[in-house]
Scaffold this active site. Structure first.
Site, short mmCIF file in Angstrom:
data_model
loop_
_atom_site.label_atom_id
_atom_site.label_comp_id
_atom_site.label_asym_id
_atom_site.label_seq_id
_atom_site.Cartn_x
_atom_site.Cartn_y
_atom_site.Cartn_z
N ASP A 53 36.69 -2.84 -19.33
CA ASP A 53 36.76 -1.91 -18.21
C ASP A 53 37.79 -0.82 -18.52
OD1 ASP A 53 36.33 -0.83 -15.76
OD2 ASP A 53 37.11 -2.51 -14.59
N CYS A 93 32.57 3.53 -13.17
CA CYS A 93 31.95 2.21 -13.31
C CYS A 93 30.54 2.06 -12.76
CB CYS A 93 32.83 1.17 -12.65
SG CYS A 93 34.48 1.14 -13.33
N HIS A 152 30.45 -4.64 -9.62
CA HIS A 152 30.52 -3.26 -9.12
C HIS A 152 29.16 -2.57 -8.94
CE1 HIS A 152 33.67 0.18 -8.73
NE2 HIS A 152 32.91 0.01 -7.66
N ASP A 302 32.98 0.39 -20.67
CA ASP A 302 32.08 0.99 -19.67
C ASP A 302 32.20 2.51 -19.62
OD1 ASP A 302 34.60 0.95 -18.44
OD2 ASP A 302 33.81 0.40 -16.47
N HIS A 303 33.34 3.04 -20.05
CA HIS A 303 33.58 4.50 -20.17
C HIS A 303 34.99 4.70 -20.66
CE1 HIS A 303 35.69 3.82 -16.46
NE2 HIS A 303 34.59 3.38 -15.89
#
Ligand SMILES: *[C@@H]1O[C@H](CO)[C@@H](O)[C@H](O)[C@H]1NC(C)=O
Ligand SMILES: *[C@@H]1O[C@H](CO)[C@@H](O)[C@H](O)[C@H]1NC(C)=O
Length: 364
Positions: A53, A93, A152, A302-303
């Site tokens: 994350d 997210c 999420h 995720d980024h």
């Protein structure tokens, strides 16, 4: 002969036959594992996706971080393929994770929450039910499916407590401990950011049931590893798909006691070391069960990292920008694929890839 005696003989005989049959069945049920031929690596390979994350492109030692300790994730890169141009589908997210699971552009499937583009806990919304997730697609072809960690992608659909958007309702059959929303600065147990964790943001579920609120994070990574291992052991002979979505490295930072002060980089490094340990545990389990040649493991963020929060927020170097932005640093992420026997070790791919490509759905 006396009929009563004959009856007794018959009873004794049938009793023996039943006992014998039972023994044979019992014996047979113990052997198939020895008789089973090893599965061909391309015959329904197991798939494990490990998602970090908010981890930035420049956070790992294998991606050039100057002080982060080298650990099991970097070893995974040495044994597998490291990507230098892997892009997340979005820089926050909800849309990124939804797109990863469905192979669909987030804007096309309503994956935009009202607050920084993500879903928040009280919203009765989630990943649309008509979207097909990787878990649903693989379940259809005989895979066992499971996940734990961050979700999420929505909680409730019609009522405040129906849980209709939780992972069990999107194709995951075995759901462990999950953070249906996210780890968050408002969950800070160290009281550096908030005076105490905010209950409405900080809770864990086990499958569809809330189990802790506010959630305690000191051993969550251990729990996630324990559950992932249990799933792998239970399905060592099945084709399986498992997704372990770490709560690291979102702020607030929270390494367990074994990893506190483990990094010369500081708290962020401690958190990364703990996550790296967890990745090593998963790979070691596969090796121990000798199913590593049948298992593709993908580690991806995720980024990009949340660099605005300084030392708590990771590094996207050498790129500009951060989580939530459209700069390269928001989208370009570390990604490592590991599959002994199919992927040669220490390879680097400069191909342009996106997490959208994990599922290439023929129905689109
Ligand atoms: C998880 O929740 C789903 C949906 O409510 C349910 O069908 C399933 O049996 C649950 N699994 C376990 C292991 O409790
Ligand atoms: C985590 O800690 C809780 C108590 O806070 C305990 O009940 C649980 O068993 C621990 N889990 C692991 C995997 O150590």
């Amino acid at each position: 002969m006396n009929f009563c005696v004959l009856d007794k003989v018959n009873v004794a005989l049938s009793d023996m036959i039943i006992k014998f049959t039972f023994t044979v069945i019992l014996a047979l049920s113990q052997v198939p594992f020895c008789l089973m031929l090893p599965r061909d690596p391309l015959d329904k390979p197991n798939i494990i996706i490990l998602v970090a994350d908010d981890m930035g492109y420049g956070d790992l030692s294998s991606y050039g971080h100057p002080t982060q300790e080298s650990g099991p994730i970097d070893r995974m890169a040495l044994e597998g393929m490291r990507f230098t141009q892997w892009y997340s589908p979005e820089s926050v997210c909800t849309p990124s994770r939804g797109a990863t699971l469905t192979g669909r552009l987030p804007v096309r499937v309503g994956l935009y929450g009202p607050y920084e583009r993500v879903f928040i806990p009280h919203m009765p919304t989630g990943l649309p039910k008509n979207e097909i997730t990787i878990a649903e697609a693989l379940k259809d072809v005989g895979y066992a499916t499971g996940m734990n960690g961050k979700w999420h992608l929505g909680i409730n659909e019609f009522r405040f407590d129906d849980g209709n958007h939780l992972p069990a309702h999107h194709g995951f059959d075995e759901v462990g401990t999950i953070a249906p929303f996210t780890h968050h600065a408002r969950c800070d147990e160290e009281k550096k950011i908030v005076s105490s964790p905010e209950k409405s943001y900080c809770f864990f579920y086990s499958n569809d049931t809330i189990i802790q609120q506010p959630a305690a994070h000191h051993n969550i990574t251990k729990t996630l590893v324990y559950e992932t291992k249990a799933f792998i052991y239970n399905h060592e002979n099945d084709p399986f798909f498992y997704m372990l979505n770490f709560l690291h490295l979102h702020d607030s930072l929270f390494a367990g006691p074994e990893f506190q002060a483990s990094s010369k980089r500081g708290e962020y490094g401690d958190n990364l070391n703990e996550m790296s340990w967890a990745v090593g545990e998963v790979l070691d389990t596969l090796r121990k069960l000798e199913i590593e040649k049948n298992t593709l493991v993908l580690f991806v963020s995720d980024h990009g990292g949340h660099i605005e929060i300084c030392s708590d927020g990771g590094k996207n170097s050498p790129f500009r920008g951060s989580k939530e932005t459209t700069w390269e640093g928001g989208f370009r992420v570390p990604a490592i694929a590991w599959w002994p026997s199919m992927i040669e070790g220490a390879t680097v791919s400069r191909d342009i890839v996106s997490s959208l490509d994990i599922l290439a759905p023929p129905w689109i």
